[in-house]
Design an enzyme around this catalytic site. Structure first.
Site, PDB file in Angstrom:
ATOM      1  N   LYS A 115      84.361  62.272   2.174  1.00 55.70           N
ATOM      2  CA  LYS A 115      85.237  62.933   1.202  1.00 55.70           C
ATOM      3  C   LYS A 115      84.522  64.082   0.486  1.00 55.70           C
ATOM      4  O   LYS A 115      85.130  65.119   0.205  1.00 55.70           O
ATOM      5  CB  LYS A 115      85.739  61.902   0.180  1.00 55.70           C
ATOM      6  CG  LYS A 115      86.437  60.699   0.793  1.00 55.70           C
ATOM      7  CD  LYS A 115      87.643  61.088   1.615  1.00 55.70           C
ATOM      8  CE  LYS A 115      88.404  59.880   2.133  1.00 55.70           C
ATOM      9  NZ  LYS A 115      87.760  59.199   3.253  1.00 55.70           N
ATOM     10  N   GLU A 199      86.862  63.203  -9.668  1.00 53.39           N
ATOM     11  CA  GLU A 199      87.799  64.318  -9.707  1.00 53.39           C
ATOM     12  C   GLU A 199      88.821  64.098 -10.813  1.00 53.39           C
ATOM     13  O   GLU A 199      88.992  62.982 -11.324  1.00 53.39           O
ATOM     14  CB  GLU A 199      88.506  64.493  -8.360  1.00 53.39           C
ATOM     15  CG  GLU A 199      89.425  63.362  -7.978  1.00 53.39           C
ATOM     16  CD  GLU A 199      90.044  63.552  -6.600  1.00 53.39           C
ATOM     17  OE1 GLU A 199      89.493  64.338  -5.800  1.00 53.39           O
ATOM     18  OE2 GLU A 199      91.073  62.907  -6.327  1.00 53.39           O
ATOM     19  N   HIS A 234      97.022  52.400  -3.795  1.00 55.22           N
ATOM     20  CA  HIS A 234      96.566  53.488  -2.935  1.00 55.22           C
ATOM     21  C   HIS A 234      96.788  53.215  -1.455  1.00 55.22           C
ATOM     22  O   HIS A 234      96.277  53.952  -0.607  1.00 55.22           O
ATOM     23  CB  HIS A 234      95.091  53.815  -3.199  1.00 55.22           C
ATOM     24  CG  HIS A 234      94.764  54.012  -4.646  1.00 55.22           C
ATOM     25  ND1 HIS A 234      95.193  55.114  -5.350  1.00 55.22           N
ATOM     26  CD2 HIS A 234      94.086  53.233  -5.536  1.00 55.22           C
ATOM     27  CE1 HIS A 234      94.782  55.023  -6.604  1.00 55.22           C
ATOM     28  NE2 HIS A 234      94.115  53.891  -6.746  1.00 55.22           N
ATOM     29  N   ARG A 291      91.926  61.433  12.606  1.00 57.60           N
ATOM     30  CA  ARG A 291      92.463  60.487  13.594  1.00 57.60           C
ATOM     31  C   ARG A 291      93.978  60.562  13.577  1.00 57.60           C
ATOM     32  O   ARG A 291      94.575  61.288  12.776  1.00 57.60           O
ATOM     33  CB  ARG A 291      92.027  59.062  13.238  1.00 57.60           C
ATOM     34  CG  ARG A 291      92.409  58.672  11.811  1.00 57.60           C
ATOM     35  CD  ARG A 291      92.179  57.211  11.501  1.00 57.60           C
ATOM     36  NE  ARG A 291      92.267  56.912  10.091  1.00 57.60           N
ATOM     37  CZ  ARG A 291      93.382  56.774   9.394  1.00 57.60           C
ATOM     38  NH1 ARG A 291      94.542  56.942   9.988  1.00 57.60           N
ATOM     39  NH2 ARG A 291      93.364  56.485   8.098  1.00 57.60           N
TER      40      ARG A 291
END
Length: 498
Positions: A115, A199, A234, A291
């Site tokens: 990430k 973030e 999530h 993917r």
């Protein structure tokens, strides 16, 4: 390419095999001890044992997979999703063994799979992204400094993984040290790396992703977007294509940004660029999944394309047969992920014997399924049973078709989340597309309507048998293979309650 080994299990393995068969390619299945009688084993031309039930001793053993490929004479490996699908070391090992890995090259995985590295690549490609750190945080003091610069609330995330693991929302500086320790510890347990980054937490965002497909000749397409905002912890629950709030201009800008990122990283094959979109329709790069996605069927439904076939042809070295202007989106598709889990018991997994299975069908209904009646759902793996997809000309019609398909779906012997989907699809906010990543948690926090309680699977089966028996005594010929909702109604009339 003559023969493909599918390094996966369940519905995705079956789905890949179907396209391979249409293209005249041989298929090789692999299985663990608990999957010996699994549906994907029956679908394959050949099947080979990997090892014990634990994924670390079977599906995650790249050396065993390559040994099977050698013994079976498979010249390509399709990893599906999960397991080794985003493992750069496995992609390298395939190349070293002379086996085609049907996915991106290892260097692209390394550039985009982490990430933090993906955020650096996004900056290099001039993509808008959520404010925050672009490298892993070395200390809690660094986390406090970055959070102070961008402002609270913030989100801590694992650099090496996804699926909600290693993620913590933080509302204030006082909460950050404990959240940092917890996120890092969970990331270490889940992914073998405790690296986390930080973030800005975007309030009430939509999670919208762009499907891309790139070939070995420098061509890359975006194939529309998917709305993935209905999530629990999530994890995506319902996906749609297209998004109800994305118009032509926003779609073009997001798509061009996704293609720019893929090309800058030397990406090849299928991938998904994920964005957060705020209420003002500003979009921010989130991550890239290197993917095929679980939710790829909704894109196939609205584009008329077979993404697995495109993957295989790209891996064979063929250029993409389409130009961007050839991509046309038509209608609307909705996907529900059917799981063996109990929403009434904190979504606890519900493994066990499937004593009854009646699958939906009819116009505009697709089911990618990995189970059958008489199959025992194992505890060792993700409890997904199938993906139910409906397609129609409008969103409203696709939702109505999904409601009908869910009413036909009967799974006996175990608990499933089918009742949860009925609740979501009946909700006014969902039908009006007033959704964001916090929508489902808010819905679950509200008291459920009492008019149509979820009936346990064993009660459904019993009610069906009683109904059929009574009908025959009255001279009627009523098939047992009717919808779960019909049997639930019978159960309520007979006083059978959860």
């Amino acid at each position: 390419m003559k023969k493909v080994l599918i390094a996966n299990r369940g519905e995705i393995a079956v789905r890949v095999m179907r396209t391979c068969r249409e293209m005249g390619l041989g298929t090789v299945a692999v299985y663990s001890d608990v999957d010996r009688r699994a549906l994907h084993v029956a679908h394959a031309d050949e099947a080979y044992r990997l090892g014990p039930g634990a994924a670390t001793e079977s599906y995650l053993r790249g050396d065993l997979l390559l040994d099977v490929a050698r013994r079976a004479g498979a010249d390509a490996i399709h990893p599906g999703y999960g397991f080794l699908s985003e493992n750069a070391e496995f992609a390298d090992a395939c190349a070293a063994a002379g086996v085609t890995f049907i996915g991106p090259p290892a260097r692209a995985m390394r550039a985009l799979g982490s990430k933090t590295k993906a955020r650096q690549a996004a900056d290099a490609a001039a993509m808008p992204r959520v404010p925050g750190s672009v490298t892993g945080l070395a200390t809690v003091e660094e986390a406090l400094r970055v959070a102070g610069e961008i402002g609270y609330p913030v989100m801590l995330k694992a650099a090496a993984g996804g699926g909600g693991k290693g993620m913590r929302a933080v509302a204030s500086a006082a909460e950050l040290p404990a959240a940092y320790a917890a996120a890092s510890s969970e990331a270490e347990r889940s992914f073998g790396s405790g690296e986390v980054y930080l973030e800005k937490l975007i309030e009430r965002p939509r999670h919208i992703e762009i499907q891309v497909m790139a070939d070995m000749h420098g061509n890359c397409l975006y194939l529309g977007e998917r709305e993935c905002s209905v999530q629990r912890r999530h994890q995506k629950v319902i996906e749609e294509a297209p998004s109800a709030v994305v118009g032509d201009d926003l779609r073009r800008r997001m798509g061009e940004a996704a293609v720019r990122l893929a090309l800058s990283a030397g990406y090849v094959n299928a991938g998904t660029v994920e964005f957060l979109v705020d209420e003002a329709q500003n979009f921010y790069f989130l991550e890239m999944n290197t993917r095929l996605q679980v939710e790829h069927p909704v894109t196939e439904m609205i584009t008329g394309l077979d993404l697995v076939e495109m993957q295989l042809r790209v891996a064979m070295g063929e250029p993409l047969a389409l130009r961007q202007e050839d991509v046309r989106l038509r209608g609307h598709a909705v996907e529900c992920r059917i799981y063996a889990e109990d929403p009434e018991n904190n979504f606890f997994p519900s493994p066990g014997l499937i004593t009854r299975l009646v699958q939906p069908g009819g116009p505009g209904v697709r089911e990618d399924c990995g189970v059958y009646e008489g199959w025992t759902v194992p505890l060792e793996y993700d409890p997904m049973l199938s993906k139910l997809v409906t397609f129609a000309e409008t969103r409203e019609a696709a939702i109505a078709r999904m409601v009908r398909a869910l009413d036909e779906y009967v799974i006996g012997g175990i608990r499933t989340n089918i009742g949860l989907f009925r609740r979501i699809l009946d909700d006014e906010e969902f039908r009006a597309a007033w959704i964001d990543t916090g929508y489902l948690e808010r819905l679950l926090a509200r008291p459920a309507e009492r008019g149509d309680p979820e009936i346990p699977a064993d009660v459904v089966t019993l009610a069906a048998a009683l109904f059929a028996s009574g009908a025959k005594q009255n001279g009627a010929d009523v098939p047992v293979e009717a919808s779960e909702s019909r049997w639930a109604a019978v159960g309520r009339r007979e006083g059978l309650r959860a």
